[in-house]
Design an enzyme around this catalytic site. Sequence first.
Site, PDB file in Angstrom:
ATOM      1  N   SER A 113     -10.376  38.605 -10.277  1.00  0.00           N
ATOM      2  CA  SER A 113     -11.615  37.824 -10.302  1.00  0.00           C
ATOM      3  C   SER A 113     -12.263  37.928  -8.931  1.00  0.00           C
ATOM      4  O   SER A 113     -11.747  37.400  -7.940  1.00  0.00           O
ATOM      5  CB  SER A 113     -11.319  36.357 -10.616  1.00  0.00           C
ATOM      6  OG  SER A 113     -12.418  35.569 -10.209  1.00  0.00           O
ATOM      7  N   HIS A 133     -13.118  41.465 -13.173  1.00  0.00           N
ATOM      8  CA  HIS A 133     -13.551  40.217 -13.796  1.00  0.00           C
ATOM      9  C   HIS A 133     -14.665  39.588 -12.960  1.00  0.00           C
ATOM     10  O   HIS A 133     -14.482  39.294 -11.775  1.00  0.00           O
ATOM     11  CB  HIS A 133     -12.352  39.269 -13.897  1.00  0.00           C
ATOM     12  CG  HIS A 133     -12.620  38.006 -14.642  1.00  0.00           C
ATOM     13  ND1 HIS A 133     -12.549  37.906 -16.005  1.00  0.00           N
ATOM     14  CD2 HIS A 133     -12.950  36.768 -14.190  1.00  0.00           C
ATOM     15  CE1 HIS A 133     -12.828  36.664 -16.375  1.00  0.00           C
ATOM     16  NE2 HIS A 133     -13.070  35.954 -15.293  1.00  0.00           N
ATOM     17  N   ASP A 143     -17.323  36.507 -12.594  1.00  0.00           N
ATOM     18  CA  ASP A 143     -17.560  35.129 -13.016  1.00  0.00           C
ATOM     19  C   ASP A 143     -19.006  34.732 -12.789  1.00  0.00           C
ATOM     20  O   ASP A 143     -19.448  34.580 -11.651  1.00  0.00           O
ATOM     21  CB  ASP A 143     -16.639  34.187 -12.246  1.00  0.00           C
ATOM     22  CG  ASP A 143     -15.202  34.316 -12.708  1.00  0.00           C
ATOM     23  OD1 ASP A 143     -14.962  34.159 -13.922  1.00  0.00           O
ATOM     24  OD2 ASP A 143     -14.330  34.593 -11.867  1.00  0.00           O
ATOM     25  N   HIS A 200     -17.616  37.303 -17.473  1.00  0.00           N
ATOM     26  CA  HIS A 200     -17.262  35.978 -17.994  1.00  0.00           C
ATOM     27  C   HIS A 200     -18.454  35.055 -17.776  1.00  0.00           C
ATOM     28  O   HIS A 200     -18.704  34.595 -16.663  1.00  0.00           O
ATOM     29  CB  HIS A 200     -16.010  35.499 -17.246  1.00  0.00           C
ATOM     30  CG  HIS A 200     -15.517  34.160 -17.655  1.00  0.00           C
ATOM     31  ND1 HIS A 200     -14.561  33.466 -16.941  1.00  0.00           N
ATOM     32  CD2 HIS A 200     -15.829  33.358 -18.712  1.00  0.00           C
ATOM     33  CE1 HIS A 200     -14.318  32.307 -17.531  1.00  0.00           C
ATOM     34  NE2 HIS A 200     -15.077  32.215 -18.598  1.00  0.00           N
TER      35      HIS A 200
END
Length: 224
Positions: A8, A33, A35, A66
């Site tokens: 992340s 990933h 965010d 995400h």
Amino acid sequence: MEIRIAPSILAADFGRLGAEVEAITAAGCDYVHVDVMDGRFVPNLTIGQPVVAALRRHTTLPLDVHLMIEEPERHLESFAEAGADLICVHVEACRHLHRTLQAIRALGKRPAVSLNPATPIEAVEWVLDEVELVLVMSVNPGFGGQRFIPASLAKLRALRARALARNLDLELEVDGGIGVENTAAVVAAGATVLVSGTGLFGTRNYAETMAKMRAEAAAVPGVT
Ligand code: DX5
Ligand code: ZN
């Protein structure tokens, strides 16, 4: 079962994000990933489409985006254009979840859905055929560096059992408070994609930390 690691970038150095993404790519992660927070669905604000487009130029790995935003259906096209590969929406943020997931598929992207810690797995029961991945939040979304919520293990187990019962080839992602220390537990519970922010970027040696996570995962029976 193959295990994937998705760092992340929320925990990366935002001043040198391109270099950080290159570093985790070189260190051998599987997804990146990303965010995205809107200050409404979650308290925090993070990054939007221009940053996703910029990151796209620093890695060939899939971008796992995400979306922690209200009404994500308004932004699917722009995130797809920016270079997202997997687009994950929150069940709690979608009035017409089924339609939203179909819209992601129609854009040629991989549809995924996420559940907050308090959301029961039944909330996604009728869309499991529409997604390639279910993301179990193991912290309340909004911030990096929080403690893993142990009840997430039972939720992962329940989702894995549902996927098996329905013969679905679902990736099961876990996000929040993941590091070397709990990799074995989440993998044993059925997780196949491990998001790690602080637990990875906080260690400085990304390749070594990922190797440790992979070793922990490989010790779990049934993992390749
Ligand atoms: C939380 C985000 C996570 C977070 C994970 O809202 O969805 O991806 O960055 O960070 P750590 O691994 O530090 O809990
Ligand atoms: Zn996340």
